[in-house]
Design a protein around this motif. Structure first.
Motif, short mmCIF file in Angstrom:
data_model
loop_
_atom_site.label_atom_id
_atom_site.label_comp_id
_atom_site.label_asym_id
_atom_site.label_seq_id
_atom_site.Cartn_x
_atom_site.Cartn_y
_atom_site.Cartn_z
N LYS A 14 9.23 65.62 -46.86
CA LYS A 14 10.07 64.64 -46.15
C LYS A 14 11.26 65.31 -45.47
N THR A 15 11.85 66.30 -46.16
CA THR A 15 13.01 67.01 -45.58
C THR A 15 12.60 67.74 -44.31
N HIS A 18 11.97 65.39 -41.44
CA HIS A 18 13.23 64.92 -40.87
C HIS A 18 13.82 65.99 -39.95
N LEU A 19 13.77 67.25 -40.39
CA LEU A 19 14.29 68.35 -39.58
C LEU A 19 13.47 68.53 -38.31
N LYS A 21 12.49 66.49 -36.26
CA LYS A 21 12.86 65.59 -35.16
C LYS A 21 13.66 66.31 -34.09
N ASP A 22 14.33 67.39 -34.46
CA ASP A 22 15.16 68.13 -33.49
C ASP A 22 14.48 69.40 -33.01
N GLU A 65 17.77 74.94 -40.02
CA GLU A 65 19.17 74.53 -39.87
C GLU A 65 19.95 75.59 -39.11
N LYS B 35 16.86 60.61 -25.80
CA LYS B 35 17.43 60.93 -27.11
C LYS B 35 18.96 61.03 -27.03
N TYR B 192 24.43 70.06 -41.29
CA TYR B 192 23.33 69.21 -40.87
C TYR B 192 23.24 68.05 -41.86
N LEU B 195 18.62 64.40 -45.50
CA LEU B 195 17.98 63.10 -45.71
C LEU B 195 18.60 62.32 -46.88
N PRO B 196 18.82 62.95 -48.06
CA PRO B 196 19.43 62.19 -49.16
C PRO B 196 20.82 61.65 -48.77
#
Lengths: 83, 257
Positions: A14-15, A18-19, A21-22, A65, B35, B192, B195-196
């Motif tokens: 999931k992490t 999410h990352l 997306k960029d 990151e 975006k 950055y 998510l959490p």
């Protein structure tokens, strides 16, 4: 795979999602590669091997990151400052 | 003094990496389906405010954004980075087209007074309009000192020591608090939003207000006549000798013959 390990693998996925997306080459590109790489290791049972793979995934998180941060910094520096 | 209260202005802009396209009718740029993200300089301001809180210099960080409903995403990013709460000042999409730094500055000034802020922090400029005005205007409206283009902020007795990036190099000034700060590129590297933290941010309070709540009139003070692409850069030509260069300069009337 045992409970806590399975949770950590899912959390890693999931992490990374999410990352993604960029990601410069686009979310779809990233998502399909991510999915394929996790699928490749779906039959790994040995907890130590799983741990090693999770560690590799967490390394990728840090690399992404750093990539995003550098990309943004360099673009803004080029745009707003004479060099 | 016990913990500074910091207001951070966050603007939702078209993402820095997107290629901007002008609308065919030349009234603006295409924003539908494009975006968007938080203005990078505002991210730096949020990061600095959160670091001040982590160092126990600040007691509360409040993120503020003016604009349509989508601004709430930007505020959630700010809260995911560590802001304690946020205020969304809702401006409908049509009015937002003509919202200018002066309007935003008036709103931020009122928010700062209501929230009893010690610091108003924004990015030095927004990457879409490049105005570089909001922070300065807020300081003027509130009659507060301003430390703009900050590349380093330190808390000292009696206020803040701020190193500013200026044309000649670096300038270090001391300002008393309350003050307005604007963030420059080298102030810090923003974290950055993980998510959490984004999930946790959904539980943080977000107040919804309108410009009228602050007694600010956001009617347009200007109208956009035309938006165009920058002119295509003419190709240069390579010359083989100094003589031909001088001849070309003389032809163009740039050098007396």
């Amino acid at each position: 795979m045992s409970g806590p390990l399975k949770f950590r693998v899912k959390h890693l996925y999931k992490t990374l999602l999410h990352l993604g997306k960029d990601y410069p080459k686009g979310y779809e590109f990233f998502r399909s590669r991510l999915h394929a790489s996790f699928l490749r290791h779906k039959d790994v049972k040995n907890p130590e091997e799983v741990e090693a793979l999770i560690a590799k995934g967490e390394y990728v998180v840090k690399e992404l990151e750093a990539l995003y941060m550098l990309r943004k910094y360099r673009t803004l520096k080029k745009r707003y400052y004479d060099s | 003094m016990s913990g500074l209260r910091v207001i951070v202005g966050c603007k939702r802009v078209i993402d820095y990496a997107v290629k901007i396209r002008v609308k065919p009718d030349k009234t603006g740029v295409i924003t539908d389906g494009v975006k968007h993200s938080m203005n990078p300089f505002d991210e730096i301001a949020v990061e600095e405010a959160v670091r001040m809180k982590e160092k126990k210099l600040a007691s509360e960080v409040i993120a503020v954004s003016c604009g349509p409903t989508q601004c709430q995403e930007t505020l959630r990013t700010a809260m995911a980075m560590g802001a304690d709460k946020s205020i969304h000042v809702e401006v409908d999409a049509a009015t937002y087209e003509n919202l200018q730094p002066l309007h935003v500055a008036k709103i931020l000034a009122k928010v700062a007074q209501e929230e009893k802020a010690d610091i108003v922090f924004t990015g030095k400029q927004a990457i879409d309009d490049d105005c570089n005005q909001t922070g300065q205007m807020v300081a003027a409206i509130l009659d507060w000192p301003q430390a703009t283009f900050a590349s380093k902020v330190e808390k000292v007795d009696g206020g803040l020591t701020v190193t500013r990036e200026i044309d000649g190099g670096l300038e270090t000034i001391k300002v008393k608090v309350p003050a307005v700060l604007t963030a420059d590129l080298r102030l810090n590297e923003p974290r950055y939003a993980t998510l959490p933290n984004i999930m946790k941010a959904k539980k943080k309070p977000m107040a919804k207000k309108k410009p009228a709540d602050y007694g600010v009139d956001v009617g347009p003070r200007q109208s956009v006549l035309k938006v165009e692409d920058p002119p295509v850069r003419q190709a240069g030509s390579k010359l083989d000798s100094v003589e031909s260069l001088v001849a070309k300069l003389k032809d163009a009337g740039l050098v007396p013959s």
